[in-house]
Design an enzyme around this catalytic site. Structure first.
Site, mmCIF file in Angstrom:
data_model
loop_
_atom_site.group_PDB
_atom_site.id
_atom_site.type_symbol
_atom_site.label_atom_id
_atom_site.label_comp_id
_atom_site.label_asym_id
_atom_site.label_seq_id
_atom_site.Cartn_x
_atom_site.Cartn_y
_atom_site.Cartn_z
ATOM 1 N N ASN A 44 0.829 -1.210 0.000
ATOM 2 C CA ASN A 44 0.000 0.000 0.000
ATOM 3 C C ASN A 44 0.861 1.257 0.000
ATOM 4 O OD1 ASN A 44 -2.339 -1.509 0.102
ATOM 5 N ND2 ASN A 44 -2.678 -1.225 2.285
ATOM 6 N N ARG A 361 -11.610 -4.269 -13.815
ATOM 7 C CA ARG A 361 -10.383 -5.037 -13.556
ATOM 8 C C ARG A 361 -10.677 -6.492 -13.889
ATOM 9 N NH1 ARG A 361 -6.820 -1.656 -11.050
ATOM 10 N NH2 ARG A 361 -7.687 -0.010 -9.713
ATOM 11 N N ARG A 391 -6.101 1.730 -12.977
ATOM 12 C CA ARG A 391 -4.682 1.864 -12.643
ATOM 13 C C ARG A 391 -4.032 0.527 -12.278
ATOM 14 N NH1 ARG A 391 -4.560 6.024 -8.889
ATOM 15 N NH2 ARG A 391 -3.961 7.583 -10.416
ATOM 16 N N HIS A 421 -16.766 3.007 -13.999
ATOM 17 C CA HIS A 421 -16.434 2.212 -12.820
ATOM 18 C C HIS A 421 -17.598 1.318 -12.411
ATOM 19 C CE1 HIS A 421 -15.333 1.835 -8.388
ATOM 20 N NE2 HIS A 421 -14.219 1.468 -8.989
ATOM 21 N N TYR A 454 -12.099 -10.184 -1.687
ATOM 22 C CA TYR A 454 -12.821 -8.916 -1.558
ATOM 23 C C TYR A 454 -14.246 -9.226 -1.129
ATOM 24 C CZ TYR A 454 -9.357 -6.112 -4.237
ATOM 25 O OH TYR A 454 -8.247 -5.456 -4.681
ATOM 26 N N ARG A 556 -13.730 2.026 5.080
ATOM 27 C CA ARG A 556 -12.496 1.251 5.154
ATOM 28 C C ARG A 556 -11.240 2.117 5.089
ATOM 29 N NH1 ARG A 556 -11.480 -1.709 0.011
ATOM 30 N NH2 ARG A 556 -9.976 -0.048 -0.405
ATOM 31 N N HIS A 584 -15.019 -4.280 0.621
ATOM 32 C CA HIS A 584 -15.090 -3.594 -0.666
ATOM 33 C C HIS A 584 -16.504 -3.179 -1.059
ATOM 34 C CE1 HIS A 584 -14.507 -3.360 -5.187
ATOM 35 N NE2 HIS A 584 -13.484 -2.654 -4.743
#
Length: 655
Positions: A44, A361, A391, A421, A454, A556, A584
């Site tokens: 991270n 993704r 990304r 998204h 997730y 989160r 998530h």
């Protein structure tokens, strides 16, 4: 009246990462999982330096806080504090715990005599083929220190007393980072860089080694795409991906103790004058701890086998079940198989003639994409919106887009300025000239790999009015112009869609709870998000708190809202969950005077989600499914949430 205040978004995110780090300090967490939390923390932080630190560096000289200290310096100071805590956790907790199991991790220690012969053999048999050295003062004409790669600075003196600097690569892209060695029943874990360091005298037989120090350089990861370009976006992205690791240096991470004269020579030689010099521990790139060589069931979390929660009789299909009732899948607690089956049935159902989906993704070996290509080969119209600007997933998405296009799938891309998204899919069936719709609406990516760790919610539904709205969204996305204009206004009665009605709808829902509070009616707001930043929505939550509405937030990561501030947010609480799975899902619950409304979807309350993305949130109408979500959220507001949720979902599946 209390002043409206907001937390700094970057310091808030760093606070989340510290929360990850603190999991490594819990003796109630199995030791291998604690080491993995160290890995997650390190990974991270690397991304923060690649993505956020360049932004902070750029604005620091123009915008400073009241004390004259810029946000970049504040972030740097916070990171340094956390790094010290990281080192203390390893030294004072992790190493002693491993030693209790007769596992000796050679961390900032000399390699013990018991394993030196093995270390020498490893170096000559496996490592030496990948090693090269660069003389700092002579050989740098064509050398470029790569992003996030490990190097060792070796300070040498020759027979005449002349000092020189050599840079040695640590080949972690070709070899494993950590080696487990056995001797007389004892286990030793050794870093690759320590294996190299122990054998350096072989590489420099005529010199005296004065010091050896581990180094790493982190570079800016931002891709800059001109929205006026007429080139194909895949061509532009592929060209930029080739140079991403050659961006300007944002961090020069060094091992403590390097003599200043050597450090300055190195900074000058590697052109690192603008990078932040950070003194870390003795080892870098500790995201590699994710593959720490430690076996044994007692060292890891107990297994939670995925619950098979959608029983389908042998003479039925998933589609026939969805046509009768809504289905909700809560991953990773529940099996991802129904989502894979949704796409498999859509690809081969003789009545399905059109399939639409968004892909943000994509898994490396995506069975979902394989099903879409099968559908196209079966003669169905298949349209996939592939977001190329996800990304660090750009290259993988480009690869799949090319393969799908070759198979006959119509590929559409979002615009440069507007990411898509949303996580949705739609199958249209035609039976005797009558249309049926089957839809998938999710809080997370259509990715069977991340679905293993997730936590997300996926709704499978045949609710035709809602899915007709989803069809309209795909119609809009299929246009070359992605910014919605007056001609693109869709009368959404069910879905909440960023760029259309999402922000205003949420503001209206909060206002209704405010009105109910003032009227003495049942009220309350519970929201679960990954990140909370957007100030208009935060200010509305402050307004709700001041009106007496109880607001419970589960956030989160980034949280710019300040809870519990007298006169402003007395009635707001914020909970942060860090556990074995990555939280998530996004869930929005409004009490509505006892007639709860629940929405779920892809949208965090971040500036980017609200103002520069297409996001889709969807209502939950089925009473039974509402009750399940309420139970999950209530458990998440308590301690030990994930284990309790697993037991709850397992129990209802056996009823």
């Amino acid at each position: 009246m209390a002043e409206t205040v907001f937390f700094n978004r970057d310091l808030s995110w760093l606070g989340f990462n510290e929360r990850v780090l603190l999991e490594a300090a819990k003796d109630t967490v199995p030791i291998l999982e604690r080491i993995k939390f160290l890995s997650i923390y390190s990974s991270n932080l690397d991304e923060f330096y690649r993505v956020r630190m360049p932004v902070l560096m750029a604005v620091d000289e123009h915008r400073q806080n009241a004390d004259g200290q810029g946000n970049y310096e504040l972030a740097k100071a916070e990171i340094n504090r956390q790094q010290r805590k990281f080192g203390a956790i390893v030294a004072e907790q992790i190493l002693p715990e491993l030693a209790n199991h007769d596992i000796h991790w050679i961390y900032n220690k000399f390699i013990p005599n018991q394993i030196t012969d093995q270390v020498v053999n490893l170096f000559f048999n496996e490592v030496l083929a990948y090693i090269y050295s660069i003389c700092i003062d002579k050989d740098l004409t064509d050398f470029f220190a790569e992003n996030n790669k490990l190097y060792q600075l070796v300070i040498l003196k020759d027979a005449l007393g002349e000092e020189r600097l050599e840079l040695i690569n640590v080949p972690t892209d070709s070899l494993q980072r950590l080696y487990s060695l056995q001797d007389d029943g004892h286990t030793y874990v050794v870093f690759l860089e320590d294996i190299i360091k122990y054998n350096l005298s072989y590489l420099f037989p005529n010199d005296t080694i004065q010091g050896v120090y581990n180094l790493k350089i982190t570079r800016d990861a931002e891709l800059k795409i001109d929205n006026t370009t007429e080139e194909d976006i895949t061509t532009v992205l592929e060209r930029q991906l080739e140079t991403r690791d050659f961006g300007f240096a944002t961090r020069f991470l060094i091992e403590p103790g390097i003599p200043l004269r050597s450090l300055y020579r190195l900074i000058y030689a590697l052109k690192l004058g603008n990078a932040s010099v950070v003194e870390g521990g003795g080892y870098h790139n500790l995201k590699d701890l994710n593959s720490f060589p430690l076996n044994g069931a007692s060292f890891s979390y107990p297994k939670w086998p995925s619950i098979h929660s959608v029983p389908i009789p042998g003479n039925e299909t998933l589609f026939s079940l969805i046509l009768k009732e809504d289905v909700l899948v809560n991953v990773p607690y529940q099996s991802y198989d129904p989502i894979l089956r949704f796409f498999n049935e859509a690809a081969n159902d003789v009545f399905v003639d059109e399939i639409y989906t968004t892909l943000y993704r994509v898994a490396n070996n995506s069975r979902i994409v394989s099903a879409l290509m099968t559908a196209a080969r079966n003669g169905k119209k298949v349209v996939a919106l592939v977001e190329l600007k996800a990304r660090f997933d750009e290259a993988n998405n480009i690869k799949w887009a090319k393969q799908m296009k070759a198979a006959g799938v119509k590929i559409i891309y979002s615009s440069v300025d507007l990411k898509v998204h949303a996580k949705v899919a739609l199958a249209k069936r035609v039976i005797s000239e009558k249309e049926e719709f089957l839809g998938l609406l999710a809080t997370g990516n259509l990715n069977e790999s991340t679905a293993k760790f997730y936590t997300d919610q996926i709704l499978l539904t045949s609710h035709k009015p809602m899915l007709k709205e989803l069809q309209s969204i795909f119609g809009f996305l299929s246009k070359s112009k992605k910014a919605p204009g007056s001609e693109d206004q869709i009368d959404f009665k069910h879905l909440l869609v960023a760029q259309f009605n999402l922000q205003q709808k949420f503001l209206n829902l909060i206002q209704r709870e405010i009105d109910n509070a003032k009227a003495g009616l049942v009220n309350g707001i519970t929201i679960k998000l990954n990140n909370l930043e957007e100030k208009i929505l935060i200010s509305k939550l402050y307004e709700a708190s001041k009106a007496g509405v109880k607001v419970q937030l589960i956030v989160r990561g980034i949280c710019c809202l300040v809870p519990g501030k007298a006169g402003l947010s007395d009635n707001i609480t914020v909970t942060r969950i860090v556990d074995r799975y990555l939280e998530h899902g996004r869930i929005f619950i409004f009490e509505n005077n006892g007639n709860k409304e629940i929405f779920m979807g892809s949208a965090d309350w971040m500036n980017r989600n609200i103002y520069s993305r297409i996001e889709v949130c969807f209502p939950l109408y089925d009473t039974k499914l509402k009750d399940i979500i309420m139970k999950i959220v209530n458990l998440q507001l308590q301690d030990n949430a994930q284990e309790s949720i697993y037991k709850f979902l397992k129990d209802i599946n056996t009823i």
